[in-house]
Design a protein around this motif. Structure first.
Motif, mmCIF file in Angstrom:
data_model
loop_
_atom_site.group_PDB
_atom_site.id
_atom_site.type_symbol
_atom_site.label_atom_id
_atom_site.label_comp_id
_atom_site.label_asym_id
_atom_site.label_seq_id
_atom_site.Cartn_x
_atom_site.Cartn_y
_atom_site.Cartn_z
ATOM 1 N N HIS A 190 3.609 -0.990 0.126
ATOM 2 C CA HIS A 190 3.585 -1.534 1.492
ATOM 3 C C HIS A 190 3.267 -0.479 2.549
ATOM 4 C CE1 HIS A 190 5.107 -5.126 -0.117
ATOM 5 N NE2 HIS A 190 6.385 -5.033 0.175
ATOM 6 N N GLN B 162 4.349 -13.262 6.606
ATOM 7 C CA GLN B 162 4.800 -12.695 5.325
ATOM 8 C C GLN B 162 6.105 -11.913 5.497
ATOM 9 O OE1 GLN B 162 1.963 -10.175 3.282
ATOM 10 N NE2 GLN B 162 2.962 -10.471 1.307
ATOM 11 N N ASN B 163 6.222 -11.196 6.596
ATOM 12 C CA ASN B 163 7.472 -10.448 6.819
ATOM 13 C C ASN B 163 8.660 -11.387 6.993
ATOM 14 O OD1 ASN B 163 7.127 -7.625 6.611
ATOM 15 N ND2 ASN B 163 5.922 -7.621 8.508
ATOM 16 N N ASP C 8 8.303 -12.105 -1.461
ATOM 17 C CA ASP C 8 7.837 -12.982 -0.374
ATOM 18 C C ASP C 8 7.787 -14.460 -0.807
ATOM 19 O OD1 ASP C 8 5.785 -12.772 -2.145
ATOM 20 O OD2 ASP C 8 4.256 -12.157 -0.697
ATOM 21 N N ASP D 120 4.578 -7.136 13.173
ATOM 22 C CA ASP D 120 4.073 -6.676 11.864
ATOM 23 C C ASP D 120 3.301 -5.355 11.956
ATOM 24 O OD1 ASP D 120 4.995 -9.187 10.683
ATOM 25 O OD2 ASP D 120 3.309 -10.089 11.722
ATOM 26 N N THR E 101 0.980 -6.369 5.635
ATOM 27 C CA THR E 101 1.109 -7.801 5.358
ATOM 28 C C THR E 101 -0.268 -8.359 5.017
ATOM 29 O OG1 THR E 101 0.884 -8.252 7.721
ATOM 30 C CG2 THR E 101 3.124 -8.247 6.848
#
Ligand code: ADP
Ligand code: GN1
Ligand code: MG
Length: 366
Positions: free
Chosen positions: A32, A338-339, A268, A328, A333
């Motif tokens: 990430h 997604q977060n 996720d 974000d 992402t």
């Protein structure tokens, strides 16, 4: 990941002390944070693989200090591995120097790039069964054990207050109050979930203050995909992603793998019914971690392992939600929201761990 032109990537590679010709450079892995590429070179007719990484300069503000840590830790590990009759080429990262003898290359935009030999015939997992969890526990426990006499004062704090949960809570509240994206209204339940657990944030800091827990040199990012498994033997042979090796708590390293590896679903996953903390995986990792640490943990440290799992999961959920509220900017992402999905899985896991508290306590006290 941003887009990178092949020519640009090849120019970067040409700065390093490598012979031969670049065959390809392609995005690689599911990290990430950094921009990671698989670099394939043709060296005298032989195909050689490397990992090329552009370090995240927004997150790691000082590449010199970051790479100094990586060099110190990897050379320390290399020595230990040799003493124990292991193979440092497969059991630790090593850094390829640049042509002018530096540990990394700085491009015209001030981004730092580094190259590691690719550890061949290995695989990393985003999800695993008991076998993988147990093996990764041995690897992360052993990593901590090998570094137990590392001079901790020589390490730079690459991300200040990285696992300071009290600080993470304060940052979350700031993001909530600022609400720069206007997203706070969508996440009232998640916000309440966090506020209800404010006191948990103080758990480890309080024990440290009271002298009940030692600070150790820990990895601090023990995600399952930060360990490489040998394709043939199935053994977890090499701990990677050394950017956050800093003083920390054993329970944090234990807990961060549980957060990711003992979950029954992806980080996720949208369907929260699929998300729970698997006690079989928890136990498999616990057994491996204890084996790897070779009796070096105190009784009190062992007792705090379930709390390590809960706090690491809670903290990560807070970090994902903070990033969502801030637009974000921290975690990579691949789609909008997604977060938030990631934060929700973490809170579901926390809730599940709270319900399974007695089982976790029984496992670590066995
Ligand atoms: P991030 O900080 O973004 O997570 P990592 O250093 O973890 O970056 O690298 C991302 C992925 O690249 C890892 O999960 C792993 O699959 C792969 N990887 C990194 N270094 C190596 C290596 N030396 N050999 C083989 N694979 C590697
Ligand atoms: C990041 O770098 P990576 O993808 O292994 C993050 C961890 C989080 C994790 C959540 C330096 O790990 O702290 O727990 O994402 N690393 C950093 O998946 O912030
Ligand atoms: Mg990683």
């Amino acid at each position: 990941m941003g887009t990178f032109a092949q020519d640009e990537l090849k120019n970067v590679v040409s700065e390093f002390d490598l012979t031969g010709k670049v065959t390809s450079v392609t995005p690689y892995g599911n990290g990430h944070i950094n921009d990671t590429f698989l670099l394939i070179m043709d060296q005298d007719g032989k195909e050689k693989h490397y990992i090329l990484q552009r370090m995240n300069r927004e997150i790691f503000k000082n590449s010199d200090e970051l790479m100094e840590n990586v060099m110190r830790v990897t050379s320390f590990l290399k020595k230990k591995i040799l003493e124990q009759g292991g193979d440092p080429d497969r059991e630790t990262l090593q850094v390829i120097p640049t042509k002018d003898g530096k540990d990394y290359y700085t491009d015209s935009e001030d981004y730092g790039w580094r190259i590691y030999p690719f550890i061949t015939d290995t695989v990393s997992y985003d999800a695993g069964g008991k076998e993988e969890l147990n093996k990764s526990g041995i690897a992360f426990g052993n990593f901590q054990y090998l570094l137990s006499d590392f001079p901790a004062k020589e390490l730079h704090e690459t991300i200040p207050d990285f696992h300071n949960t009290v600080n993470r809570f304060a940052n979350f509240k700031k993001a909530l109050e600022a609400d720069v994206m206007g997203r706070a209204k969508e996440v009232a339940d998640e916000v309440q979930f966090i506020l209800d657990r404010e006191k948990d944030c103080h758990f480890f800091g309080n024990l440290l203050e009271k002298g009940e827990l030692p600070l150790r040199v820990t990895h601090n990012d023990t995600k399952l995909n930060n360990v490489l498994f040998d394709k043939d033997t199935g053994k977890a042979i090499c701990v990677i992603d050394l950017d956050t090796v800093m003083p920390g708590f054993a329970a944090h390293d234990f807990g961060d793998t549980i957060r990711f590896g003992a979950s029954t679903a992806a980080e996720d996953e949208k369907d929260l019914n699929k998300v729970s903390c698997d006690m079989g995986l928890f136990e498999a990792y616990f057994d491996g971690f204890m084996e790897g640490c070779r009796g070096s943990l105190t009784k009190r440290e062992v007792e705090t392992l379930p709390m390590g799992a809960k706090i690491m999961t809670f903290e990560c959920g807070m970090r994902f939600l903070t990033d969502y509220l801030e637009g974000d900017t921290y975690f990579k992402t691949h789609y909008k929201g997604q977060n938030l999905d990631r934060a929700r899985t973490q809170f579901k896991l926390v809730k599940d761990m709270e319900e399974k508290w007695d089982i976790m306590a029984q496992i670590v006290n066995k």
